[in-house]
Design a protein around this motif. Sequence first.
Motif, mmCIF file in Angstrom:
data_model
loop_
_atom_site.group_PDB
_atom_site.id
_atom_site.type_symbol
_atom_site.label_atom_id
_atom_site.label_comp_id
_atom_site.label_asym_id
_atom_site.label_seq_id
_atom_site.Cartn_x
_atom_site.Cartn_y
_atom_site.Cartn_z
ATOM 1 N N ASN A 185 -25.129 30.535 -47.736
ATOM 2 C CA ASN A 185 -25.701 30.362 -46.404
ATOM 3 C C ASN A 185 -27.000 29.562 -46.450
ATOM 4 O O ASN A 185 -27.332 28.843 -45.501
ATOM 5 C CB ASN A 185 -25.962 31.721 -45.765
ATOM 6 N N TYR A 186 -27.745 29.714 -47.523
ATOM 7 C CA TYR A 186 -28.983 28.940 -47.669
ATOM 8 C C TYR A 186 -28.688 27.448 -47.651
ATOM 9 O O TYR A 186 -29.329 26.674 -46.941
ATOM 10 C CB TYR A 186 -29.672 29.346 -48.966
ATOM 11 N N TYR A 208 -27.335 30.640 -40.080
ATOM 12 C CA TYR A 208 -26.935 30.693 -41.491
ATOM 13 C C TYR A 208 -27.950 31.489 -42.309
ATOM 14 O O TYR A 208 -27.579 32.344 -43.128
ATOM 15 C CB TYR A 208 -26.826 29.281 -42.066
ATOM 16 N N TRP A 209 -29.235 31.201 -42.113
ATOM 17 C CA TRP A 209 -30.257 31.870 -42.923
ATOM 18 C C TRP A 209 -30.370 33.351 -42.586
ATOM 19 O O TRP A 209 -30.701 34.151 -43.454
ATOM 20 C CB TRP A 209 -31.597 31.153 -42.752
ATOM 21 N N GLN A 210 -30.081 33.707 -41.337
ATOM 22 C CA GLN A 210 -30.071 35.128 -40.999
ATOM 23 C C GLN A 210 -28.932 35.833 -41.740
ATOM 24 O O GLN A 210 -29.117 36.927 -42.279
ATOM 25 C CB GLN A 210 -29.896 35.325 -39.491
ATOM 26 N N ALA A 211 -27.771 35.179 -41.797
ATOM 27 C CA ALA A 211 -26.649 35.756 -42.547
ATOM 28 C C ALA A 211 -26.993 35.872 -44.026
ATOM 29 O O ALA A 211 -26.682 36.878 -44.679
ATOM 30 C CB ALA A 211 -25.403 34.900 -42.347
ATOM 31 N N GLY A 212 -27.641 34.838 -44.565
ATOM 32 C CA GLY A 212 -28.052 34.906 -45.961
ATOM 33 C C GLY A 212 -29.068 35.998 -46.199
ATOM 34 O O GLY A 212 -29.009 36.718 -47.208
ATOM 35 N N SER A 213 -30.011 36.150 -45.270
ATOM 36 C CA SER A 213 -31.021 37.206 -45.386
ATOM 37 C C SER A 213 -30.376 38.580 -45.340
ATOM 38 O O SER A 213 -30.716 39.468 -46.128
ATOM 39 C CB SER A 213 -32.055 37.073 -44.258
ATOM 40 N N ASP A 214 -29.429 38.754 -44.425
ATOM 41 C CA ASP A 214 -28.736 40.038 -44.319
ATOM 42 C C ASP A 214 -27.957 40.356 -45.586
ATOM 43 O O ASP A 214 -27.740 41.530 -45.908
ATOM 44 C CB ASP A 214 -27.784 40.028 -43.120
ATOM 45 N N ALA A 223 -36.595 30.603 -46.033
ATOM 46 C CA ALA A 223 -36.316 29.491 -45.130
ATOM 47 C C ALA A 223 -36.343 29.954 -43.672
ATOM 48 O O ALA A 223 -36.889 29.269 -42.797
ATOM 49 C CB ALA A 223 -34.959 28.872 -45.467
ATOM 50 N N LEU A 224 -35.754 31.119 -43.409
ATOM 51 C CA LEU A 224 -35.755 31.662 -42.053
ATOM 52 C C LEU A 224 -37.185 31.970 -41.615
ATOM 53 O O LEU A 224 -37.572 31.704 -40.462
ATOM 54 C CB LEU A 224 -34.891 32.913 -41.988
ATOM 55 N N ALA A 225 -37.975 32.509 -42.513
ATOM 56 C CA ALA A 225 -39.371 32.807 -42.199
ATOM 57 C C ALA A 225 -40.119 31.536 -41.820
ATOM 58 O O ALA A 225 -40.883 31.514 -40.841
ATOM 59 C CB ALA A 225 -40.051 33.490 -43.384
ATOM 60 N N GLU A 226 -39.911 30.457 -42.561
ATOM 61 C CA GLU A 226 -40.603 29.207 -42.253
ATOM 62 C C GLU A 226 -40.178 28.672 -40.891
ATOM 63 O O GLU A 226 -41.003 28.146 -40.129
ATOM 64 C CB GLU A 226 -40.332 28.171 -43.342
ATOM 65 N N ALA A 227 -38.877 28.797 -40.568
ATOM 66 C CA ALA A 227 -38.416 28.363 -39.247
ATOM 67 C C ALA A 227 -39.072 29.187 -38.143
ATOM 68 O O ALA A 227 -39.423 28.659 -37.077
ATOM 69 C CB ALA A 227 -36.898 28.475 -39.164
ATOM 70 N N MET A 228 -39.251 30.483 -38.398
ATOM 71 C CA MET A 228 -39.891 31.346 -37.404
ATOM 72 C C MET A 228 -41.371 31.034 -37.257
ATOM 73 O O MET A 228 -41.940 31.137 -36.174
ATOM 74 C CB MET A 228 -39.707 32.815 -37.791
ATOM 75 N N LEU A 229 -41.993 30.639 -38.333
ATOM 76 C CA LEU A 229 -43.407 30.262 -38.260
ATOM 77 C C LEU A 229 -43.602 28.980 -37.456
ATOM 78 O O LEU A 229 -44.581 28.833 -36.723
ATOM 79 C CB LEU A 229 -43.967 30.074 -39.674
ATOM 80 N N ASP A 230 -42.645 28.045 -37.578
ATOM 81 C CA ASP A 230 -42.760 26.753 -36.909
ATOM 82 C C ASP A 230 -42.098 26.746 -35.536
ATOM 83 O O ASP A 230 -42.227 25.770 -34.795
ATOM 84 C CB ASP A 230 -42.130 25.659 -37.773
ATOM 85 N N GLY A 231 -41.335 27.788 -35.228
ATOM 86 C CA GLY A 231 -40.612 27.811 -33.963
ATOM 87 C C GLY A 231 -39.412 26.887 -33.934
ATOM 88 O O GLY A 231 -38.946 26.513 -32.853
#
Length: 286
Positions: A185-186, A208-214, A223-231
């Motif tokens: 997923n990453y 995809y990154w949420q599925a990978g995180s789960d 990667a998901l965290a960085e997307a959340m930081l940048d919106g």
Amino acid sequence: MFRLVTLAVSAALLASPAIAQDNVDDLRLAAEAGDSSAAFNYGYAMTFPENGDPDFAIGRYWLVQAANDGSAEANHVLGLIYRDGIGTDAELDRARAFFELAWQAHNTSAGIDLADLLVYDYEGEAEAGLAIYRQLSGRNDVGAFAQLRLAEALMFGPEAIEDTDAALAAARAALAADTSLAGANYILGIGAMTGMEGEADPAAARTYWQAGSDGGDPLSMAALAEAMLDGEGGDVDLVEALALLYTAATLGDLDAAESASAIEDQLEEAQLTEAEQRSTQYLDRL
């Protein structure tokens, strides 16, 4: 932003068959009597004991005896020992030699480890590593994992073998064959975020990154965290981003730990506590 890191000593080592170690004295006696299987089991038990401290010298001695008797498993474990410097200095050339002996005896896990060395550690031999991944990709036992390693090599390996379209195809094949391979997923998230197959789709990348995180993949979490930081692809969520980074750091991603430290000053004490609680919940679900 996007990277590949090794977060465990060896996926192949962790996948090694469990060896009963409640009769170590009996294993030693059988090994001393010339039983090759006991020599391997005793050497493994001394190197990776369930209880007590390892005796690396004794362990290597008996693993070598088993390898000399033709044990593919012993050659594979010796390769891991010399690749990772377990109880001795790391020596990649010796590791490669042991992996090659095990691979020649059709040990598929050793084939994966040999391919990894050829792709990432031996200049000009990456194509040989890709050939091994492809050879193994159709097998029932390691095929899905070989597809994932192929995807990673084509995405993150030497520039000479870079092929993002093939990397994404291999990642999809790996995930279709084994949904537990969260790391695929990453790679698919990178493809969506950067528009490797068309227009960039940050929202799809987040999915995809949420599925990978789960599924417990630290790189997907970062990667998901960085997307959340940048919106990107959704709302800004500093608390959830920090929770993901905390979780990735706990799972061994040192870069995630550094990123977490960089944003802690932006949050109130209550938010830090909430992030820690969410991270604990993530870990409990894994």
